[in-house]
Motif scaffolding. Structure first.
Motif, mmCIF file in Angstrom:
data_model
loop_
_atom_site.group_PDB
_atom_site.id
_atom_site.type_symbol
_atom_site.label_atom_id
_atom_site.label_comp_id
_atom_site.label_asym_id
_atom_site.label_seq_id
_atom_site.Cartn_x
_atom_site.Cartn_y
_atom_site.Cartn_z
ATOM 1 N N LEU A 67 0.816 -1.303 0.013
ATOM 2 C CA LEU A 67 0.106 -0.065 -0.032
ATOM 3 C C LEU A 67 1.042 1.154 0.071
ATOM 4 O O LEU A 67 0.427 2.273 -0.644
ATOM 5 N N GLU A 68 1.955 1.208 0.647
ATOM 6 C CA GLU A 68 2.721 2.556 0.709
ATOM 7 C C GLU A 68 3.473 2.627 -0.731
ATOM 8 O O GLU A 68 3.574 3.815 -1.046
ATOM 9 N N GLU A 69 3.925 1.575 -1.228
ATOM 10 C CA GLU A 69 4.203 1.487 -2.554
ATOM 11 C C GLU A 69 3.394 2.281 -3.815
ATOM 12 O O GLU A 69 3.534 3.072 -4.438
ATOM 13 N N VAL A 70 2.100 1.770 -3.352
ATOM 14 C CA VAL A 70 0.943 2.301 -4.351
ATOM 15 C C VAL A 70 0.859 3.859 -4.249
ATOM 16 O O VAL A 70 0.500 4.557 -5.019
ATOM 17 N N ASN A 71 0.766 3.899 -2.673
ATOM 18 C CA ASN A 71 0.492 5.315 -2.285
ATOM 19 C C ASN A 71 1.565 6.285 -3.065
ATOM 20 O O ASN A 71 0.840 7.426 -3.531
ATOM 21 N N ARG A 72 2.790 5.981 -3.027
ATOM 22 C CA ARG A 72 3.826 6.734 -3.808
ATOM 23 C C ARG A 72 3.633 6.868 -5.170
ATOM 24 O O ARG A 72 3.857 8.134 -5.575
ATOM 25 N N GLU A 73 3.257 5.796 -5.785
ATOM 26 C CA GLU A 73 3.008 6.015 -7.175
ATOM 27 C C GLU A 73 1.799 6.837 -7.559
ATOM 28 O O GLU A 73 1.950 7.615 -8.479
ATOM 29 N N VAL A 74 0.623 6.805 -6.818
ATOM 30 C CA VAL A 74 -0.551 7.752 -6.972
ATOM 31 C C VAL A 74 -0.250 9.038 -6.694
ATOM 32 O O VAL A 74 -0.378 9.962 -7.543
ATOM 33 N N SER A 75 0.698 9.276 -5.685
ATOM 34 C CA SER A 75 1.022 10.443 -5.423
ATOM 35 C C SER A 75 1.881 11.189 -6.455
ATOM 36 O O SER A 75 1.770 12.335 -6.849
ATOM 37 N N ARG A 76 2.641 10.535 -6.832
ATOM 38 C CA ARG A 76 3.677 10.761 -8.232
ATOM 39 C C ARG A 76 2.870 11.256 -9.293
ATOM 40 O O ARG A 76 3.015 12.199 -9.986
ATOM 41 N N LEU A 78 -0.338 12.033 -9.403
ATOM 42 C CA LEU A 78 -1.044 13.297 -9.119
ATOM 43 C C LEU A 78 -0.035 14.257 -9.322
ATOM 44 O O LEU A 78 -0.419 15.409 -9.847
ATOM 45 N N VAL A 79 0.948 14.438 -8.906
ATOM 46 C CA VAL A 79 2.049 15.467 -8.861
ATOM 47 C C VAL A 79 1.893 15.781 -10.278
ATOM 48 O O VAL A 79 2.059 16.955 -10.782
ATOM 49 N N ASN A 80 2.317 14.727 -11.183
ATOM 50 C CA ASN A 80 2.631 14.983 -12.670
ATOM 51 C C ASN A 80 1.230 15.465 -13.276
ATOM 52 O O ASN A 80 1.409 16.584 -14.110
ATOM 53 N N ALA A 81 0.135 15.100 -13.078
ATOM 54 C CA ALA A 81 -1.240 15.521 -13.402
ATOM 55 C C ALA A 81 -1.456 16.906 -13.209
ATOM 56 O O ALA A 81 -1.694 17.885 -14.096
ATOM 57 N N MET A 82 -1.107 17.459 -11.771
ATOM 58 C CA MET A 82 -1.099 18.860 -11.525
ATOM 59 C C MET A 82 -0.315 19.612 -12.214
ATOM 60 O O MET A 82 -0.617 20.725 -12.772
ATOM 61 N N GLU A 83 0.932 19.089 -12.559
ATOM 62 C CA GLU A 83 1.895 19.945 -13.390
ATOM 63 C C GLU A 83 1.685 20.034 -14.649
ATOM 64 O O GLU A 83 1.779 21.265 -15.222
ATOM 65 N N THR A 84 0.844 19.174 -15.338
ATOM 66 C CA THR A 84 0.417 19.028 -16.760
ATOM 67 C C THR A 84 -0.798 19.826 -16.853
ATOM 68 O O THR A 84 -0.865 21.032 -17.682
#
Length: 93
Positions: A67-76, A78-84
């Motif tokens: 879950l921690e790995e998945v959370n980090r991937e989702v966070s990454r 989201l950051v990419n989506a916000m930057e886009t």
């Protein structure tokens, strides 16, 4: 002087007392063995429970790590989506 029948009676009484003592000792030993077997069974059950809990803990730790790995991937992502989105909005102005 004690008669033969008195000596025989005393010997029978002594033998009966010795047999009663032996029977009591055997009973006490049997009870201790039964108690020991019960304790050994309880210890075995505790070890089985501990092993089961250890497996469950390992599985829970694995899930938490995943879950921690998945959370980090989702966070990454989201950051990419916000930057886009920011980039698109900045180009529209």
């Amino acid at each position: 002087m004690a008669s033969t029948s008195d000596r025989l009676g005393n010997a029978v009484k002594a033998l009966e007392q010795a047999l009663a003592s032996l029977e009591n000792a055997v009973d006490a030993r049997s009870e201790r063995l039964q108690h020991r077997e019960e304790l050994e069974n309880e210890v075995r059950l505790v070890h089985e429970d501990r092993a089961g809990l250890a497996r469950e803990l390992d599985q829970a730790q694995f899930r938490a790590n995943r879950l921690e790995e998945v959370n980090r991937e989702v966070s990454r992502r989201l950051v990419n989506a916000m930057e886009t989105i920011r980039s698109v909005l900045a180009h529209e102005k």
